[in-house]
Scaffold this motif. Sequence first.
Motif, PDB file in Angstrom:
ATOM      1  N   GLY A 269       3.322 -10.043 -12.887  1.00 12.46           N
ATOM      2  CA  GLY A 269       3.370 -11.333 -13.551  1.00 12.46           C
ATOM      3  C   GLY A 269       2.504 -11.287 -14.798  1.00 12.46           C
ATOM      4  N   LEU A 270       1.543 -12.213 -14.889  1.00 12.87           N
ATOM      5  CA  LEU A 270       0.627 -12.241 -16.030  1.00 12.87           C
ATOM      6  C   LEU A 270      -0.663 -11.482 -15.755  1.00 12.87           C
ATOM      7  CD1 LEU A 270       0.959 -15.978 -17.128  1.00 12.87           C
ATOM      8  CD2 LEU A 270       2.368 -14.010 -17.756  1.00 12.87           C
ATOM      9  N   LYS A 271      -0.726 -10.821 -14.596  1.00 10.44           N
ATOM     10  CA  LYS A 271      -1.971 -10.180 -14.187  1.00 10.44           C
ATOM     11  C   LYS A 271      -1.875  -8.670 -14.375  1.00 10.44           C
ATOM     12  CE  LYS A 271      -4.199 -11.938 -10.801  1.00 10.44           C
ATOM     13  NZ  LYS A 271      -4.572 -12.418  -9.458  1.00 10.44           N
ATOM     14  N   THR A 272      -2.759  -8.134 -15.217  1.00  4.44           N
ATOM     15  CA  THR A 272      -2.851  -6.685 -15.378  1.00  4.44           C
ATOM     16  C   THR A 272      -3.655  -6.126 -14.206  1.00  4.44           C
ATOM     17  OG1 THR A 272      -2.764  -6.848 -17.784  1.00  4.44           O
ATOM     18  CG2 THR A 272      -3.627  -4.805 -16.858  1.00  4.44           C
ATOM     19  N   THR A 273      -3.083  -5.116 -13.535  1.00 11.83           N
ATOM     20  CA  THR A 273      -3.706  -4.557 -12.337  1.00 11.83           C
ATOM     21  C   THR A 273      -3.804  -3.045 -12.464  1.00 11.83           C
ATOM     22  OG1 THR A 273      -2.836  -6.327 -10.933  1.00 11.83           O
ATOM     23  CG2 THR A 273      -3.492  -4.289  -9.832  1.00 11.83           C
ATOM     24  N   VAL A 274      -4.985  -2.520 -12.204  1.00  7.72           N
ATOM     25  CA  VAL A 274      -5.205  -1.077 -12.165  1.00  7.72           C
ATOM     26  C   VAL A 274      -5.386  -0.670 -10.712  1.00  7.72           C
ATOM     27  CG1 VAL A 274      -6.831   0.775 -12.751  1.00  7.72           C
ATOM     28  CG2 VAL A 274      -6.140  -0.891 -14.493  1.00  7.72           C
ATOM     29  N   VAL A 275      -4.651   0.364 -10.305  1.00  9.55           N
ATOM     30  CA  VAL A 275      -4.662   0.805  -8.909  1.00  9.55           C
ATOM     31  C   VAL A 275      -5.315   2.182  -8.814  1.00  9.55           C
ATOM     32  CG1 VAL A 275      -3.265   1.283  -6.864  1.00  9.55           C
ATOM     33  CG2 VAL A 275      -2.552  -0.494  -8.487  1.00  9.55           C
ATOM     34  N   VAL A 276      -6.261   2.312  -7.894  1.00  8.82           N
ATOM     35  CA  VAL A 276      -6.988   3.559  -7.651  1.00  8.82           C
ATOM     36  C   VAL A 276      -6.429   4.201  -6.388  1.00  8.82           C
ATOM     37  CG1 VAL A 276      -9.248   4.530  -7.102  1.00  8.82           C
ATOM     38  CG2 VAL A 276      -9.058   2.652  -8.758  1.00  8.82           C
ATOM     39  N   SER A 277      -6.004   5.479  -6.473  1.00  8.44           N
ATOM     40  CA  SER A 277      -5.323   6.099  -5.334  1.00  8.44           C
ATOM     41  C   SER A 277      -5.850   7.478  -4.976  1.00  8.44           C
ATOM     42  CB  SER A 277      -3.821   6.203  -5.620  1.00  8.44           C
ATOM     43  OG  SER A 277      -3.262   4.936  -5.891  1.00  8.44           O
TER      44      SER A 277
ATOM     45  N   TYR B  35       0.834  -1.200   0.000  1.00  7.77           N
ATOM     46  CA  TYR B  35       0.000   0.000   0.000  1.00  7.77           C
ATOM     47  C   TYR B  35       0.874   1.257   0.000  1.00  7.77           C
ATOM     48  CZ  TYR B  35       0.948  -0.937   4.939  1.00  7.77           C
ATOM     49  OH  TYR B  35       1.563  -1.231   6.131  1.00  7.77           O
ATOM     50  N   GLU B  36       2.015   1.236   0.699  1.00  6.55           N
ATOM     51  CA  GLU B  36       2.928   2.369   0.689  1.00  6.55           C
ATOM     52  C   GLU B  36       3.650   2.476  -0.657  1.00  6.55           C
ATOM     53  OE1 GLU B  36       5.621   2.455   3.949  1.00  6.55           O
ATOM     54  OE2 GLU B  36       4.057   2.551   5.475  1.00  6.55           O
ATOM     55  N   SER B  37       4.098   1.335  -1.180  1.00  6.54           N
ATOM     56  CA  SER B  37       4.797   1.340  -2.473  1.00  6.54           C
ATOM     57  C   SER B  37       3.882   1.850  -3.583  1.00  6.54           C
ATOM     58  CB  SER B  37       5.282  -0.075  -2.810  1.00  6.54           C
ATOM     59  OG  SER B  37       6.119  -0.585  -1.797  1.00  6.54           O
ATOM     60  N   LEU B  38       2.647   1.404  -3.585  1.00  4.64           N
ATOM     61  CA  LEU B  38       1.698   1.838  -4.616  1.00  4.64           C
ATOM     62  C   LEU B  38       1.363   3.317  -4.463  1.00  4.64           C
ATOM     63  CD1 LEU B  38      -0.666  -1.264  -4.671  1.00  4.64           C
ATOM     64  CD2 LEU B  38       1.044  -0.622  -6.382  1.00  4.64           C
ATOM     65  N   ALA B  39       1.310   3.799  -3.227  1.00  6.56           N
ATOM     66  CA  ALA B  39       1.048   5.229  -3.007  1.00  6.56           C
ATOM     67  C   ALA B  39       2.183   6.069  -3.594  1.00  6.56           C
ATOM     68  CB  ALA B  39       0.884   5.513  -1.516  1.00  6.56           C
ATOM     69  N   ARG B  40       3.425   5.620  -3.404  1.00  5.75           N
ATOM     70  CA  ARG B  40       4.567   6.352  -3.968  1.00  5.75           C
ATOM     71  C   ARG B  40       4.523   6.337  -5.496  1.00  5.75           C
ATOM     72  NH1 ARG B  40       7.307   3.873   0.421  1.00  5.75           N
ATOM     73  NH2 ARG B  40       7.988   2.152  -0.918  1.00  5.75           N
ATOM     74  N   LEU B  41       4.216   5.179  -6.076  1.00  3.30           N
ATOM     75  CA  LEU B  41       4.150   5.086  -7.540  1.00  3.30           C
ATOM     76  C   LEU B  41       3.033   5.966  -8.106  1.00  3.30           C
ATOM     77  CD1 LEU B  41       4.712   1.245  -8.049  1.00  3.30           C
ATOM     78  CD2 LEU B  41       6.227   3.079  -8.848  1.00  3.30           C
ATOM     79  N   SER B  42       1.920   6.066  -7.382  1.00  2.36           N
ATOM     80  CA  SER B  42       0.798   6.860  -7.888  1.00  2.36           C
ATOM     81  C   SER B  42       1.144   8.344  -7.972  1.00  2.36           C
ATOM     82  CB  SER B  42      -0.438   6.656  -7.003  1.00  2.36           C
ATOM     83  OG  SER B  42      -0.279   7.304  -5.745  1.00  2.36           O
ATOM     84  N   LYS B  43       2.076   8.801  -7.150  1.00  5.01           N
ATOM     85  CA  LYS B  43       2.496  10.204  -7.225  1.00  5.01           C
ATOM     86  C   LYS B  43       3.213  10.481  -8.545  1.00  5.01           C
ATOM     87  CE  LYS B  43       2.851  10.866  -2.221  1.00  5.01           C
ATOM     88  NZ  LYS B  43       1.647  11.730  -2.177  1.00  5.01           N
ATOM     89  N   GLN B  44       3.802   9.449  -9.115  1.00  3.78           N
ATOM     90  CA  GLN B  44       4.504   9.603 -10.391  1.00  3.78           C
ATOM     91  C   GLN B  44       3.585   9.358 -11.577  1.00  3.78           C
ATOM     92  OE1 GLN B  44       7.965   7.081 -10.747  1.00  3.78           O
ATOM     93  NE2 GLN B  44       8.354   7.654 -12.889  1.00  3.78           N
ATOM     94  N   TYR B  45       2.696   8.342 -11.459  1.00  2.00           N
ATOM     95  CA  TYR B  45       1.908   7.922 -12.618  1.00  2.00           C
ATOM     96  C   TYR B  45       0.441   8.338 -12.554  1.00  2.00           C
ATOM     97  CZ  TYR B  45       5.995   5.131 -13.754  1.00  2.00           C
ATOM     98  OH  TYR B  45       7.276   4.740 -14.060  1.00  2.00           O
ATOM     99  N   GLY B  46      -0.003   8.832 -11.418  1.00 10.16           N
ATOM    100  CA  GLY B  46      -1.364   9.325 -11.338  1.00 10.16           C
ATOM    101  C   GLY B  46      -2.291   8.455 -10.493  1.00 10.16           C
ATOM    102  N   PRO B  47      -3.496   8.956 -10.197  1.00  8.00           N
ATOM    103  CA  PRO B  47      -4.434   8.260  -9.302  1.00  8.00           C
ATOM    104  C   PRO B  47      -5.102   7.039  -9.920  1.00  8.00           C
ATOM    105  CG  PRO B  47      -5.443  10.252 -10.159  1.00  8.00           C
ATOM    106  CD  PRO B  47      -4.019  10.271 -10.621  1.00  8.00           C
ATOM    107  N   LEU B  48      -4.958   6.870 -11.240  1.00 15.59           N
ATOM    108  CA  LEU B  48      -5.421   5.650 -11.909  1.00 15.59           C
ATOM    109  C   LEU B  48      -4.208   5.111 -12.660  1.00 15.59           C
ATOM    110  CD1 LEU B  48      -8.155   4.107 -12.143  1.00 15.59           C
ATOM    111  CD2 LEU B  48      -8.354   5.094 -14.431  1.00 15.59           C
TER     112      LEU B  48
END
Length: 502
Positions: free
Chosen positions: A72-80, A53-66
């Motif tokens: 792996g083989l799983k495409t995942t969309v993260v909402v922040s 949850y912390e790692s994804l929060a940091r990444l969202s600051k760079q790539y946006g709230p969606l």
Amino acid sequence: MAALCDLVVPCFCILLSFVTFYSLISRKTSNLPPGPVGLPVVGSLFQLGAKPYESLARLSKQYGPLMTLRLGLKTTVVVSSAGMAEEVLLKHDRDLAGRTGLDATNVFNYAESSIAMNQNCPRWRELRRLCNNEMFLPKRLDAMRGLREEKVQALLKHIQTASAAGRPVDIGKCTFSTALNLVSRTVYSEDVVDVESESAGEFKSLVWGLTQSVLKANIADYFPMLSLVDPQGIRRRNKALLKQMFAFLDELIDKRLQSCGAGEGWKKEGEDFLDVLLRLVATPSSGFTRQNIKPILSDIFIAGAETSSITVEWAMAELLRHPDKMAAARSELKQAIGIGRAVQESDIPRLPYLHAIVKETLRLHLPGPLLLPHRADVTVQVAGFTIPKHTQVLINAWAISRDDAYWENPTSFLPERFIGSDVDFKGKHYQFIPFGAGRRICVGIALGERMVHLMLASLLHAFTWELPQGMEPEQLDMEAKDGVTLPKAVPLIVFPSPLMEI
């Protein structure tokens, strides 16, 4: 097994090479939300770390709230962000209300009968209606108020005994025992553990093990062909733990069947939730069996007991760390209730600061920081991007609840922010969704809310609390244990002093 591995491994490598090439090409031509490219084969798996949850929060600051990640083989969309959470959980609720299949739940047909893990299908809607109408109906919960007050009084007596002996109290342990019995009284009309015994600790370990094994990062979830060999042993471990849980539930069911019998005339006045389920089991056309009601009961025991006790422990820790907030809460209780009288549920609506403490605790210490994973049941357009069918959707409620666009001083414990505010955790305010929102919102909020407020108010009203000798409030360890739920890493051990006769 060796022969199987010899066959699987080369096929796996060939498939991964193809998939990696395909994903790189398709990513360039798709309309997915932006996100990191990741490494070949594994994608961004190694970027998640121990606290995703912390790692994804940091990444969202760079790539946006969606944001899109390939795990792996799983495409995942993260909402922040709250705005994107509203898009997903309100505007596109129906299309994104599926569940990602987890390899750990592929035992005993658990997912097909679970309220939490079942897909958005007619059976799941039937289970949810059953819980809402037969267990969590406000009228039914109000009728059982006396049972909850009785169990909290037992908790206070247990603490008073410890105080008289000069012993400290493990807040998480004793509140878990009480929460478990509060849930059990609602489901089963009887206690399932003795707060004085070690059985509560054993059950807590079982619940923790089940929670972690179901939602722990599992390589077989990201590379489904590996489920044939269960490389981390997570499914095997979950099967063993579920076997223990189901044995416990079988004892409850057998005891009820022996005392009441089954068949025609099963329905009786004053029936509890177990009676309701067994009445359905006795009706062949209902589709309910003894086997498929056990996942339902497991969900209720696990979510109800663990979430409530985690919240109370964190609330007490924050109040001990902030003595001025503790004093304000005790002053409110004294003014509203007086001295020498036990807290009753009917008192709770007159305690706005207590409500604010619970909300602020849930904001900072969410029981499930990423909620449970959603899945797109159809291809859907969200905020101008395309989310393909079967994409996993994660809601980073932890990041949303600490977003400085909505919260001033977001990392500080400030219950006062909720005084005079209509923001709550019922799924209408998307900046504060510790229990989710939309059709997948936690079904047991009403019971959990009653349990947490009554336990916390009673602990504050009946005792003063001191940290171990020599420990200052600022030295209190406030780290969370790594995992998918966030209990305290170091249990809260404190010394009580009674303020009233119990």
